[in-house]
Design a protein around this motif. Structure first.
Motif, mmCIF file in Angstrom:
data_model
loop_
_atom_site.group_PDB
_atom_site.id
_atom_site.type_symbol
_atom_site.label_atom_id
_atom_site.label_comp_id
_atom_site.label_asym_id
_atom_site.label_seq_id
_atom_site.Cartn_x
_atom_site.Cartn_y
_atom_site.Cartn_z
ATOM 1 N N ILE A 85 0.845 -1.194 0.000
ATOM 2 C CA ILE A 85 0.000 0.000 0.000
ATOM 3 C C ILE A 85 0.881 1.245 0.000
ATOM 4 N N GLY A 86 0.356 2.313 -0.544
ATOM 5 C CA GLY A 86 1.091 3.573 -0.581
ATOM 6 C C GLY A 86 0.494 4.647 0.289
ATOM 7 N N ASP A 87 -0.641 4.341 0.921
ATOM 8 C CA ASP A 87 -1.334 5.351 1.715
ATOM 9 C C ASP A 87 -2.228 4.614 2.705
ATOM 10 N N ALA A 88 -2.415 5.209 3.869
ATOM 11 C CA ALA A 88 -3.287 4.617 4.889
ATOM 12 C C ALA A 88 -4.298 5.677 5.324
ATOM 13 N N PRO A 89 -5.429 5.766 4.618
ATOM 14 C CA PRO A 89 -6.425 6.789 4.937
ATOM 15 C C PRO A 89 -6.967 6.619 6.356
ATOM 16 N N ASN A 90 -7.483 7.706 6.879
ATOM 17 C CA ASN A 90 -7.927 7.716 8.270
ATOM 18 C C ASN A 90 -9.048 6.722 8.526
ATOM 19 N N PRO A 115 1.897 4.296 -8.904
ATOM 20 C CA PRO A 115 1.764 4.464 -7.443
ATOM 21 C C PRO A 115 1.010 3.298 -6.822
ATOM 22 N N LEU A 116 1.406 2.981 -5.589
ATOM 23 C CA LEU A 116 0.737 1.899 -4.866
ATOM 24 C C LEU A 116 -0.659 2.349 -4.448
ATOM 25 N N PRO A 117 -1.608 1.431 -4.385
ATOM 26 C CA PRO A 117 -2.970 1.810 -3.990
ATOM 27 C C PRO A 117 -3.040 2.107 -2.493
ATOM 28 N N PRO A 118 -4.033 2.874 -2.086
ATOM 29 C CA PRO A 118 -4.232 3.111 -0.647
ATOM 30 C C PRO A 118 -4.880 1.890 0.006
ATOM 31 N N LEU A 119 -4.727 1.809 1.311
ATOM 32 C CA LEU A 119 -5.408 0.767 2.069
ATOM 33 C C LEU A 119 -6.902 1.061 2.068
ATOM 34 N N ILE A 157 -8.727 -0.391 11.724
ATOM 35 C CA ILE A 157 -7.641 -1.189 12.307
ATOM 36 C C ILE A 157 -7.609 -1.019 13.823
ATOM 37 N N LYS A 158 -7.785 0.206 14.304
ATOM 38 C CA LYS A 158 -7.670 0.467 15.739
ATOM 39 C C LYS A 158 -8.779 -0.204 16.539
ATOM 40 N N ARG A 159 -9.847 -0.591 15.885
ATOM 41 C CA ARG A 159 -10.899 -1.332 16.593
ATOM 42 C C ARG A 159 -10.430 -2.728 16.989
ATOM 43 N N TYR A 160 -9.410 -3.233 16.274
ATOM 44 C CA TYR A 160 -8.996 -4.618 16.489
ATOM 45 C C TYR A 160 -7.536 -4.770 16.929
ATOM 46 N N ALA A 161 -6.687 -3.810 16.626
ATOM 47 C CA ALA A 161 -5.248 -4.001 16.839
ATOM 48 C C ALA A 161 -4.600 -2.735 17.376
ATOM 49 N N GLN A 162 -3.487 -2.962 18.078
ATOM 50 C CA GLN A 162 -2.666 -1.841 18.545
ATOM 51 C C GLN A 162 -1.408 -1.650 17.705
ATOM 52 N N ALA A 163 -1.132 -2.609 16.826
ATOM 53 C CA ALA A 163 0.081 -2.542 16.007
ATOM 54 C C ALA A 163 -0.216 -3.107 14.628
ATOM 55 N N VAL A 164 0.641 -2.747 13.679
ATOM 56 C CA VAL A 164 0.472 -3.197 12.300
ATOM 57 C C VAL A 164 1.796 -3.766 11.812
ATOM 58 N N ALA A 165 1.742 -4.918 11.162
ATOM 59 C CA ALA A 165 2.910 -5.486 10.475
ATOM 60 C C ALA A 165 2.735 -5.234 8.984
ATOM 61 N N ILE A 166 3.699 -4.519 8.398
ATOM 62 C CA ILE A 166 3.595 -4.169 6.984
ATOM 63 C C ILE A 166 4.882 -4.557 6.255
ATOM 64 N N PRO A 167 4.783 -4.891 4.978
ATOM 65 C CA PRO A 167 5.990 -5.245 4.216
ATOM 66 C C PRO A 167 6.851 -4.026 3.933
ATOM 67 N N ARG A 168 8.125 -4.274 3.663
ATOM 68 C CA ARG A 168 9.065 -3.188 3.379
ATOM 69 C C ARG A 168 8.580 -2.303 2.236
ATOM 70 N N ALA A 169 7.974 -2.933 1.226
ATOM 71 C CA ALA A 169 7.578 -2.194 0.027
ATOM 72 C C ALA A 169 6.455 -1.197 0.284
ATOM 73 N N SER A 170 5.785 -1.303 1.427
ATOM 74 C CA SER A 170 4.751 -0.326 1.765
ATOM 75 C C SER A 170 5.332 0.914 2.436
ATOM 76 N N ILE A 171 6.633 0.916 2.659
ATOM 77 C CA ILE A 171 7.295 2.062 3.287
ATOM 78 C C ILE A 171 8.206 2.771 2.296
ATOM 79 N N ILE A 172 9.036 1.984 1.590
ATOM 80 C CA ILE A 172 9.986 2.543 0.630
ATOM 81 C C ILE A 172 9.688 1.968 -0.748
#
Length: 784
Positions: free
Chosen positions: A584-589, A723-727, A595-610
Motif C-alpha cells: 500500500i502507498g497510503d493509509a487513509p484515516n 503508485p501503490l494503492p491506498p489501504l 484497524i484500531k478497533r482490532y489491533a494496537q500494532a500493524v505489520a507491513i511489508p518493506r515495500a509499503s514504506i519505501i
C-alpha cells in the motif's frame, strides 16, 4: 543535485602543467560531471580508541582502501565513486586505490584492466577487431590501452561498470579517469597498483620511468605490484618514509613473472619479500581459507608470521555482493570483523569495493566498541524473529529458536499450524513443501486449495503429527533458483519440529522478552477441516500461564480481524498485531480507524514504506507517518541478509537497510530471518540517534531515499512504477469466524482430480530439476 561551474571543476581537477594530459575541465563539463552534496553514511571524526591490544603490526586501527572508490556501485575510479568513498570514510583512514594502465603516449589511467572493453564503452566508439597479446605468458584478447592515444580516450571514451550484477545505469556518464584526476580530489592517502612491466616495455613504454616521475609530482603513499622485479627496481630509489612498496599476491596457483614461482609458494618466503617491500597485499583466502564446501576454515599463521618479520598485511577481495563463506550469513560486517577483531590478529588494512561497510565494521562493530548492550539514551526497535533464525537453520525448529535467542532476538515467533489430528505446531505456513522433506514421502498427498494459495501443496492439516515427525525439517532458500544463493547447506535439515506447547515452555525457560503468535487460516480450518485453531492456541497459552504473568509480552498477529477480535475479548492484555500483507502507498484515516478497533500494532511489508524500482529506492510512502499519527505501532517485515534482496542504495549491506527503517522511519520492530544482524545494529555506538554524537566514533546516516536514482542521467532512468494503492477500509474487516464443522467425507472430498495429480507431478519434477542443477551430486532431498 547541482552541476559544478566551470571554475569549480577546474579547481577540483586542476592538472599540473607538465603532465601532458589532454583530459581537461571542458571535457568533464561536456560529460555533465555533477558532485552533489551527498547525504550518506558519514564519519564525523577518527576513532579515539586504539586497537593496539590486537596483533596489528602498526598498532593502529586498520585502514580502508577503496578499490576505485565506491566501485561496488559506480564505475571504478569515476568521480562519484571516489567522492562517495571519501565522504563515507574516516579522516586520514581512507585510501583511494587506482589500477594503473598506460596509454600509447605514456599517460596513466585508472582502469580495472589492460583490456579497455572490460571497463569502458570503447567497443562502441572504436569498433575494430580485438588484438592478441602475450602478457606474462598468457595470450589475452581485447582492445588494449597501449594501442590508443590518451586524447582519443579522454575525449571520446566513457567508463562503464565492469561487474554485470551492479548498476549499469551510470555507464557512459564519466570519461576515462587519469591518475591525476584521482590525485586532484586530494584523498588523505593514495595507492597506485602497477603491473605488466615487460608487456609495456614491448610497446616502448616504461612503467619505472612513469613511476619515478609520478612519485616526484604526486603524493603517492603506496605502490603495489605482483611483480617482484618491478618492486626491486624501485626499492633503492623510492622515499620509503613517504611511499610504501607493497607486494601483491595473486591467486595461489598463478606464477610470479620474475621468480617463476607460484604465489602460493612465495607466501612461504616472507623474509625474502621483506627485503624489498614494507608489506603485502594478499587475497583474504590466504588468511582465512574457504573450503570446497564454502565454509571458512581455520586461519593460517600468515598474518602473524608477516608481522613478526615487520611486514604489514593488507587483505584484498572484499565485496558485499560476492559469495563468501556460509559462516558469515551473508552479512559483510561479520566477514570484516573476522580479519580485524578475531582476538588473535588484525590485518593492517582491507581493500574493498564497498568502503563504507568496511569503515562501519571497524569503527562501530568491533567487540570493544559494540558490546551487545543497549546504548544509553538510544531507543531500540524490537528484534522479532521470523520463524526463529530461519536464515541460518530450518525455520520454526528448536535450533532456529535457540539461535534466535543466542543472536539477541527480543521476541521469538511461532506461526501456528494444525496437524490432521489437531496438534498445534510451529511452521511458517501450512504448506510443507518448502519447509520439510514432505515431497519425498507424501507426494500422493499433494493438492490445491485455492482459498489458501494458487500452487499445489502438501498441507499440515492433511498429515497426522506422527507423519509430520517422520519428515525432516528443511531450510528455505528464497534466492536459490534466481541467484544460486544457498543458506547454510551443511545444516539444511538440522533441528526438530516444535509443538506450540513446547515453544511456549521454551520461551518461558529462556526468559525471552516476548513471543509473537502468528495465526493463519483459522476460518478455513474451522469450516473445511473441523479443526479448532483458536481453541488450540487459547488452551496452550492458558496452560503455559502466559495470561497470568506480565514479565513476557505476548503479541497476537493475524491478517484476520475476527481472530484479533476473539483475542481482544479473551486475553485483553495481549498486544494485537494486524498483518497488512498487500503493498500500500497510503493509509487513509477511515482504514486506520477500522484497524484500531482490532489491533494496537500493524505489520507491513518493506515495500509499503519505501518504493523501489529496478533495485533503486525511488520514494517514500506516507504509511508510517499516518499510522504513527494514529498511535499504531509499526513492525516491518521481512528482513533478509542476501544482497539480492536489497536496493542498491544500501550498498549490499543489510544493516544499512535496518538503519533506514529504525533510525529514519523509527519503526517499532524489525521482523527478520537474521536476528543477529539486526541486534548488532541496535547496540551499535554509531547510530545517529545517540544523545551525544561527539563521543561516537562514526555516525551511520541512512542513505537518502532516491539519491542514487537522482544521479542517473535522465535518458538512462527506467520507467517508474505506478503508485501503490491506498489501504481500503473495506478490506480491513473480515467476517466472523465460522463454527468448527466436521469435514465432509463424501467421495468428492476424498478424491483428487487428474488435473491436480498432473500439476503435482509437474511440480515435483521441477523441484528435482532445481536440486540437480544446484547440487548435482546431492541425494534427492528437495531444497527450495
Amino acid at each position: 543535485m547541482q552541476t559544478l561551474a566551470r571554475s569549480e571543476v577546474g579547481n577540483l581537477l586542476d592538472h599540473q602543467s607538465n603532465s601532458g594530459v589532454a583530459h581537461n575541465a571542458e571535457v568533464l563539463i561536456g560529460h555533465s560531471i555533477v558532485l552533489p552534496l551527498l547525504r550518506l553514511c558519514t564519519a564525523q571524526r577518527p576513532p579515539e580508541t586504539s586497537m593496539a591490544h590486537l596483533e596489528s603490526y602498526a598498532g593502529e586501527e586498520p585502514i580502508v582502501i577503496a578499490r576505485g572508490g565506491l566501485s561496488g556501485v559506480f564505475p571504478e575510479s569515476s568521480p562519484f565513486a571516489n567522492q562517495m568513498a571519501l565522504a563515507s570514510g574516516l579522516h586520514n583512514k581512507t585510501v583511494l586505490y587506482c589500477n594503473l594502465q598506460l596509454t600509447k603516449d605514456g599517460i596513466g589511467l585508472c582502469l580495472t584492466d589492460l583490456r579497455l572493453q572490460n571497463s569502458t564503452n570503447i567497443e562502441d566508439i572504436f569498433p575494430q577487431p580485438h588484438k592478441h597479446y602475450n602478457v606474462n605468458g598468457k595470450i589475452i584478447n581485447g582492445l588494449f590501452s597501449v594501442d590508443f592515444m590518451s586524447e582519443d580516450l579522454f575525449n571520446r571514451v566513457d567508463m562503464i561498470q565492469n561487474i554485470f550484477s551492479r548498476p549499469s545505469v551510470y555507464d557512459g556518464t564519466w570519461p576515462v579517469a587519469a591518475v591525476e584526476d584521482v590525485v586532484r580530489i586530494k584523498p588523505s592517502r593514495f595507492w597506485l597498483n602497477v603491473e605488466y612491466e615487460a608487456f609495456y616495455a614491448e610497446h616502448n613504454l616504461s612503467v619505472s620511468s612513469y613511476l619515478q616521475k609520478a612519485l616526484r609530482l604526486m603524493a603517492i603513499n603506496y605502490v603495489s605490484s605482483s611483480e617482484i622485479g618491478l618492486l626491486r627496481g624501485l626499492s633503492g630509489s623510492v622515499n620509503k618514509g613517504r611511499t610504501k612498496l607493497i607486494f601483491r599476491f595473486l591467486e595461489a596457483n598463478e606464477t610470479e613473472p620474475t621468480t617463476k614461482k607460484t604465489y602460493g609458494a612465495l607466501a612461504q618466503e616472507l623474509a625474502m619479500i621483506k627485503s624489498f617491500a614494507s608489506g603485502i597485499l594478499i587475497r583474504k583466502e590466504y588468511i582465512w581459507p574457504i573450503g570446497p564446501d564454502k565454509y571458512v576454515q581455520p586461519a593460517t599463521s600468515l598474518v602473524m608470521d608477516a608481522h613478526k618479520l615487520g611486514l604489514e598485511v593488507y587483505a584484498s577481495g572484499f565485496a558485499n555482493d560476492a559469495m563468501v563463506g556460509y559462516n558469515y550469513s551473508y552479512d559483510p560486517i561479520r566477514e570484516y570483523l573476522q580479519y580485524v577483531d578475531n582476538g588473535q590478529f588484525a590485518v593492517d588494512g582491507v581493500l574493498s569495493d564497498f568502503s563504507p561497510t568496511a569503515f562501519q565494521a571497524i569503527a562501530c562493530y568491533s567487540s570493544f566498541r559494540n558490546t551487545g548492550k543497549a546504548q544509553p539514551g538510544v531507543k531500540e526497535a524490537l528484534v522479532i524473529s521470523s520463524n526463529g533464525a530461519s536464515g541460518d537453520f530450518p525455520g520454526s525448529t528448536d535450533v532456529a529458536y535457540q539461535r534466535a535467542i543466542d543472536d539477541g532476538a527480543d521476541v521469538i515467533d511461532c506461526s501456528v499450524q494444525l496437524s490432521k489430528d489437531g496438534v498445534a505446531l510451529c511452521m511458517n505456513m501450512a504448506d510443507l513443501l518448502t519447509t520439510t522433506t514432505a515431497i519425498t514421502a507424501f507426494s500422493d498427498r499433494t493438492t490445491t486449495i485455492p482459498e489458501l494459495q494458487p500452487q499445489v501443496g502438501i498441507f499440515s492439516f492433511d498429515l497426522t503429527w506422527a507423519e509430520i515427525l517422520s519428515l525432516k525439517p528443511q531450510i528455505t532458500n528464497p534466492f536459490m533458483a534466481s541467484s544460486g544463493l544457498a543458506r547454510n547447506p551443511a545444516f539444511k535439515n538440522k533441528g526438530n519440529f516444535v509443538t506450540l506447547p513446547d515453544f511456549l515452555e521454551f520461551a518461558k525457560a529462556k526468559a525471552v522478552s516476548g513471543i509473537m503468535i502468528n495465526i493463519q487460516n483459522a476460518a478455513y480450518l474451522a469450516s473445511k477441516k473441523g479443526l479448532d485453531m483458536m481453541g488450540s492456541i487459547a488452551t496452550a497459552l492458558s496452560n503455559a500461564t502466559f495470561d497470568k504473568q506480565s514479565t513476557q509480552q505476548v503479541f497476537i498477529r493475524s491478517d484476520d480481524t475476527s481472530v484479533l477480535s476473539i483475542f481482544k475479548a479473551k486475553f485483553p492484555k495481549f498486544i494485537r498485531v494486524i498483518t497488512v500483507d498487500s503493498k500500500i502507498g497510503d493509509a487513509p484515516n477511515n482504514a486506520l480507524e477500522e484497524i484500531k478497533r482490532y489491533a494496537q500494532a500493524v505489520a507491513i511489508p518493506r515495500a509499503s514504506i519505501i518504493e523501489v524500482t529496478n533495485y533503486f529506492t525511488t520514494g517514500l510512502t506516507k504509511v508510517v507517518s499516518e499510522m504513527k499519527a494514529s498511535n499504531l505501532s509499526i513492525f516491518v517485515y521481512v528482513m533478509r541478509n542476501e544482497y539480492v534482496s536489497l536496493a542498491f542504495d544500501y550498498y549490499a549491506q543489510p544493516s544499512l537497510e535496518i538503519a533506514t527503517y529504525v533510525d529514519y522511519f523509527h519503526v517499532d520492530g524489525i521482523i527478520t530471518e537474521f536476528p543477529k544482524t539486526a541486534k548488532q545494529y541496535m547496540t551499535c555506538p554509531c547510530r545517529p540517534t545517540q544523545p551525544d554524537l561527539n563521543v561516537a566514533p562514526y555516525i551511520i546516516l541512512p542513505p537518502e531515499i532516491g539519491l542514487l536514482m537522482s544521479m542517473v542521467p535522465s535518458e538512462a532512468k527506467p520507467p517508474t512504477d505506478p503508485p501503490l494503492p491506498p489501504l481500503d477500509a473495506g478490506d480491513v474487516v473480515d467476517p466472523p469466524l465460522p463454527p468448527v464443522t466436521a469435514p465432509s467425507t463424501g467421495p468428492a472430498a476424498a478424491t483428487r482430480s487428474a488435473a491436480v495429480s498432473n500439476v503435482a507431478n509437474l511440480y515435483l519434477s521441477l523441484l528435482l530439476v532445481v536440486v540437480s542443477f544446484f547440487h548435482p551430486h546431492s541425494t534427492p532431498i528437495i531444497n527450495t
